[in-house]
Design a protein around this motif. Structure first.
Motif, PDB file in Angstrom:
ATOM      1  N   LEU A 104     -12.637  -5.762  -1.546  1.00 47.06           N
ATOM      2  CA  LEU A 104     -11.778  -6.823  -1.018  1.00 47.06           C
ATOM      3  C   LEU A 104     -10.695  -7.120  -2.055  1.00 47.06           C
ATOM      4  CD1 LEU A 104     -11.134  -8.971   1.136  1.00 47.06           C
ATOM      5  CD2 LEU A 104     -12.656 -10.529  -0.098  1.00 47.06           C
ATOM      6  N   ILE A 105      -9.441  -6.908  -1.675  1.00 46.30           N
ATOM      7  CA  ILE A 105      -8.316  -7.167  -2.570  1.00 46.30           C
ATOM      8  C   ILE A 105      -7.694  -8.495  -2.176  1.00 46.30           C
ATOM      9  CG2 ILE A 105      -6.121  -6.289  -3.472  1.00 46.30           C
ATOM     10  CD1 ILE A 105      -6.965  -3.515  -2.364  1.00 46.30           C
ATOM     11  N   SER A 106      -7.668  -9.429  -3.114  1.00 49.68           N
ATOM     12  CA  SER A 106      -7.077 -10.734  -2.815  1.00 49.68           C
ATOM     13  C   SER A 106      -5.862 -10.946  -3.699  1.00 49.68           C
ATOM     14  CB  SER A 106      -8.103 -11.848  -3.054  1.00 49.68           C
ATOM     15  OG  SER A 106      -8.484 -11.887  -4.414  1.00 49.68           O
ATOM     16  N   GLY A 107      -4.924 -11.721  -3.190  1.00 49.59           N
ATOM     17  CA  GLY A 107      -3.711 -11.991  -3.959  1.00 49.59           C
ATOM     18  C   GLY A 107      -2.604 -12.470  -3.056  1.00 49.59           C
ATOM     19  N   GLU A 108      -1.589 -13.059  -3.660  1.00 49.91           N
ATOM     20  CA  GLU A 108      -0.461 -13.585  -2.903  1.00 49.91           C
ATOM     21  C   GLU A 108       0.326 -12.458  -2.236  1.00 49.91           C
ATOM     22  OE1 GLU A 108       1.873 -15.934  -5.588  1.00 49.91           O
ATOM     23  OE2 GLU A 108       0.175 -17.164  -6.206  1.00 49.91           O
ATOM     24  N   SER A 109       1.129 -12.818  -1.256  1.00 51.74           N
ATOM     25  CA  SER A 109       1.992 -11.844  -0.585  1.00 51.74           C
ATOM     26  C   SER A 109       2.976 -11.252  -1.595  1.00 51.74           C
ATOM     27  CB  SER A 109       2.768 -12.512   0.551  1.00 51.74           C
ATOM     28  OG  SER A 109       1.891 -12.929   1.569  1.00 51.74           O
ATOM     29  N   GLY A 110       3.185  -9.952  -1.478  1.00 52.06           N
ATOM     30  CA  GLY A 110       4.177  -9.301  -2.325  1.00 52.06           C
ATOM     31  C   GLY A 110       3.675  -8.841  -3.670  1.00 52.06           C
ATOM     32  N   THR A 111       2.346  -8.908  -3.907  1.00 53.49           N
ATOM     33  CA  THR A 111       1.822  -8.514  -5.219  1.00 53.49           C
ATOM     34  C   THR A 111       1.394  -7.045  -5.272  1.00 53.49           C
ATOM     35  OG1 THR A 111      -0.360  -9.361  -4.585  1.00 53.49           O
ATOM     36  CG2 THR A 111       1.057 -10.824  -5.887  1.00 53.49           C
ATOM     37  N   GLY A 112       1.489  -6.338  -4.145  1.00 52.82           N
ATOM     38  CA  GLY A 112       1.166  -4.914  -4.164  1.00 52.82           C
ATOM     39  C   GLY A 112      -0.267  -4.579  -3.819  1.00 52.82           C
ATOM     40  N   LYS A 113      -0.842  -5.307  -2.857  1.00 48.52           N
ATOM     41  CA  LYS A 113      -2.251  -5.061  -2.504  1.00 48.52           C
ATOM     42  C   LYS A 113      -2.436  -3.685  -1.865  1.00 48.52           C
ATOM     43  CE  LYS A 113      -2.588  -9.044  -0.248  1.00 48.52           C
ATOM     44  NZ  LYS A 113      -1.336  -9.740  -0.657  1.00 48.52           N
ATOM     45  N   GLU A 114      -1.460  -3.258  -1.055  1.00 52.08           N
ATOM     46  CA  GLU A 114      -1.581  -1.933  -0.440  1.00 52.08           C
ATOM     47  C   GLU A 114      -1.506  -0.834  -1.499  1.00 52.08           C
ATOM     48  OE1 GLU A 114       0.181   0.773   3.238  1.00 52.08           O
ATOM     49  OE2 GLU A 114       1.095  -1.169   2.786  1.00 52.08           O
ATOM     50  N   LEU A 115      -0.704  -1.042  -2.530  1.00 51.87           N
ATOM     51  CA  LEU A 115      -0.607  -0.082  -3.622  1.00 51.87           C
ATOM     52  C   LEU A 115      -1.948   0.047  -4.348  1.00 51.87           C
ATOM     53  CD1 LEU A 115       1.233   1.782  -5.215  1.00 51.87           C
ATOM     54  CD2 LEU A 115       1.928  -0.160  -6.594  1.00 51.87           C
ATOM     55  N   ILE A 116      -2.641  -1.069  -4.509  1.00 52.90           N
ATOM     56  CA  ILE A 116      -3.970  -1.033  -5.134  1.00 52.90           C
ATOM     57  C   ILE A 116      -4.936  -0.245  -4.252  1.00 52.90           C
ATOM     58  CG2 ILE A 116      -5.947  -2.447  -5.834  1.00 52.90           C
ATOM     59  CD1 ILE A 116      -3.926  -4.676  -6.524  1.00 52.90           C
ATOM     60  N   ALA A 117      -4.862  -0.479  -2.944  1.00 49.79           N
ATOM     61  CA  ALA A 117      -5.732   0.259  -2.009  1.00 49.79           C
ATOM     62  C   ALA A 117      -5.479   1.759  -2.114  1.00 49.79           C
ATOM     63  CB  ALA A 117      -5.496  -0.228  -0.585  1.00 49.79           C
ATOM     64  N   LYS A 118      -4.207   2.141  -2.199  1.00 46.86           N
ATOM     65  CA  LYS A 118      -3.869   3.572  -2.335  1.00 46.86           C
ATOM     66  C   LYS A 118      -4.433   4.147  -3.626  1.00 46.86           C
ATOM     67  CE  LYS A 118       0.406   3.576   0.393  1.00 46.86           C
ATOM     68  NZ  LYS A 118       1.877   3.758   0.359  1.00 46.86           N
ATOM     69  N   ALA A 119      -4.359   3.350  -4.697  1.00 48.19           N
ATOM     70  CA  ALA A 119      -4.871   3.824  -5.992  1.00 48.19           C
ATOM     71  C   ALA A 119      -6.389   3.995  -5.947  1.00 48.19           C
ATOM     72  CB  ALA A 119      -4.478   2.853  -7.100  1.00 48.19           C
ATOM     73  N   VAL A 120      -7.085   3.059  -5.300  1.00 43.62           N
ATOM     74  CA  VAL A 120      -8.546   3.165  -5.176  1.00 43.62           C
ATOM     75  C   VAL A 120      -8.905   4.431  -4.400  1.00 43.62           C
ATOM     76  CG1 VAL A 120     -10.614   2.128  -4.154  1.00 43.62           C
ATOM     77  CG2 VAL A 120      -8.972   0.683  -5.371  1.00 43.62           C
ATOM     78  N   HIS A 121      -8.229   4.648  -3.269  1.00 43.80           N
ATOM     79  CA  HIS A 121      -8.513   5.838  -2.454  1.00 43.80           C
ATOM     80  C   HIS A 121      -8.186   7.120  -3.219  1.00 43.80           C
ATOM     81  CE1 HIS A 121      -8.783   8.562   0.943  1.00 43.80           C
ATOM     82  NE2 HIS A 121      -7.571   9.002   0.649  1.00 43.80           N
ATOM     83  N   ALA A 122      -7.031   7.147  -3.892  1.00 44.69           N
ATOM     84  CA  ALA A 122      -6.575   8.359  -4.586  1.00 44.69           C
ATOM     85  C   ALA A 122      -7.496   8.751  -5.730  1.00 44.69           C
ATOM     86  CB  ALA A 122      -5.153   8.163  -5.099  1.00 44.69           C
ATOM     87  N   ASN A 123      -8.307   7.813  -6.202  1.00 40.54           N
ATOM     88  CA  ASN A 123      -9.222   8.095  -7.303  1.00 40.54           C
ATOM     89  C   ASN A 123     -10.677   8.120  -6.856  1.00 40.54           C
ATOM     90  OD1 ASN A 123      -7.510   8.007  -9.956  1.00 40.54           O
ATOM     91  ND2 ASN A 123      -6.724   6.417  -8.616  1.00 40.54           N
ATOM     92  N   SER A 124     -10.887   8.124  -5.551  1.00 34.13           N
ATOM     93  CA  SER A 124     -12.243   8.105  -5.010  1.00 34.13           C
ATOM     94  C   SER A 124     -12.712   9.520  -4.687  1.00 34.13           C
ATOM     95  CB  SER A 124     -12.282   7.260  -3.732  1.00 34.13           C
ATOM     96  OG  SER A 124     -11.640   7.954  -2.666  1.00 34.13           O
TER      97      SER A 124
END
Length: 447
Positions: A169-189
């Motif tokens: 679960l990625i939490s944070g304000e709008s515009g902080t790059g949550k989708e980028l974090i999701a991509k990084a998690v997937h790319a390293n999984s």
């Protein structure tokens, strides 16, 4: 801060001066080797590894500038400090352009020398650590930009959780790059060779979201002229990213819970149960725990999603990264718009650092894009920035007094960051802008 076991090469054709430097640097706890000219230095660099090189400019056979270029061509990662006379500062400028870390004028101030060596080695150590971390973190066509402590913690967290199968679960304000974090998690999984499928839960009505997630049979509703596989099936064996999960209706929350718990779904209009193997990553800018307590979000779904939580830090908590991000976006949009843009004026960078960025990185990106598009010169000034940014400190006196007073140390830190950002890291020019000596600036940077 001394780097343990650091190996330094001193290049000096003056035997007495070289001997003094070797004794001094050895006394500071470093291992020291020596070379008497640039040619010898290049040969030694090719023969064994060094952590730092301290070299004179004027030498026979091969001078310091030639040696610098040859060493950088062989190993661009080695930090090189140049020693030069006051009368030959032009050579030092040439050396900096050729890739030297810094220069020192003779006669040397040994306190400054010790500080500069320590900073150069610390800088290299951090670069190596960041490179090592980013080597473990593979990104697609984007990168997580930042060297602040919150961003370092974030990258370390991604490195730890990515190889697991845990729901994130990625939490944070709008515009902080949550989708980028999701991509990084997937790319390293372990699922990185399989698809990453994304859906914005807030962008669709309840019925459309159900069809998008689970698919539908032909004739299931008006317009369903053929069977459609949903996002769960598209992400089978891979990762499904549910953005804005906090906006999902109670009915869809129940259906999502079943899909996550049982790893089973049903297409809309079908009684057939399909098994799926999906790793789930969800993101929200809401306080889901508060929504659970208020009855707006299912507690059981919350705990299913909240196996591992990743906090995406707001930009105001990592202002150290603003110059890096701003320059990244400037280069990106200058290339896209075919413009020559060299940077930001000191006043513009000062505004970027002081503005609270309620829209976070997305707002900063939009502001820089606007600045590049409106720019007619070479440096973005406050005139090209949005009014919300350029007027953020131009408040009436009474209003300004109500603002909390920042500690002097924080104000000083911001001023130094602005000066370094607007001079591309040139410490001498930054010191001039700040009205202090270079030695004072180095001391403050070390602090």
């Amino acid at each position: 801060m001394m780097t343990p076991n650091a190996h330094i090469l001193v290049v000096e054709d003056d035997l007495s001066h070289g001997t003094i430097l070797q004794a001094l640097i050895t006394g500071w706890g470093y291992r020291v080797s020596s070379a008497h000219n640039g040619l010898e230095a290049v040969e030694q660099v090719k023969a064994q590894p060094f952590d730092l090189i301290l070299t004179d400019v004027r030498m026979a056979e091969m001078d310091g500038i030639e040696a610098l270029k040859a060493i950088k061509a062989y190993n661009p990662a080695i930090p090189i400090l140049i020693m030069t006379a006051y009368s030959n500062v032009a050579s030092a400028v040439e050396a900096i352009k050729a890739g030297a870390y810094d220069y020192l004028t003779k006669p040397l101030d040994f306190d400054t020398l010790q500080l500069t060596i320590a900073r150069a080695l610390e800088h290299t150590s951090l670069k190596t650590e960041n490179h090592s971390l980013k080597q473990r973190l593979q990104f697609d066509d984007q990168n997580i930009i930042g060297r602040s402590e919150p961003m370092r913690r974030l990258m370390e967290m991604i490195a730890m959780i990515a190889p697991s199968q845990a729901t994130v679960l990625i939490s944070g304000e709008s515009g902080t790059g949550k989708e980028l974090i999701a991509k990084a998690v997937h790319a390293n999984s372990l699922r990185k060779e399989q698809p990453l499928v994304s859906i914005n839960c807030a962008a669709l009505s309840e019925s459309l979201l159900e069809s998008e997630l689970f698919g539908h049979e032909k004739g299931a509703f008006t317009g369903a002229d053929k069977r459609r596989e949903g996002r769960f099936m598209e992400a089978n064996q891979g990762t499904l990213f549910l953005d804005e999960i906090g906006e999902v209706s109670p009915l869809m929350q129940a259906k999502l819970l079943r899909a996550i718990q049982e790893q089973e779904i049903q297409r809309v209009g079908s009684n057939q149960t399909l098994t799926v193997d999906v790793r789930l990553i969800a993101a929200t800018n809401r306080d889901l725990l508060a929504d659970v307590e208020a009855g707006r979000f299912r507690q059981d779904l919350y705990y299913r999603l909240n196996v591992v939580t990743v906090e995406s830090p707001p930009l105001r908590e990592r202002s150290e990264d603003i110059p890096l991000l701003a320059m990244h976006f400037l280069v990106k949009f200058a290339e896209r718009n075919r413009k020559t843009v060299k940077g930001f004026t000191p006043q513009a960078m000062d505004l970027l650092l002081k503005y609270p960025w309620p829209g976070n990185v997305r707002e900063l990106e939009n502001s820089v894009e606007r600045g590049v598009i409106l720019l007619s010169g070479e440096f973005i000034s406050e005139k090209e920035l949005p009014l919300s940014v350029s007027q953020c400190v131009e408040q009436p006196p009474a209003q300004r007094q109500e603002q909390p007073i920042q500690p002097l140390e924080q104000v000083e830190k911001q001023a130094i960051m602005v000066a370094l950002a607007t001079t591309a890291g040139n410490k001498t020019e930054a010191a001039k802008q700040l009205g202090i000596t270079r030695k004072t600036l180095l001391a403050k940077l070390q602090k």
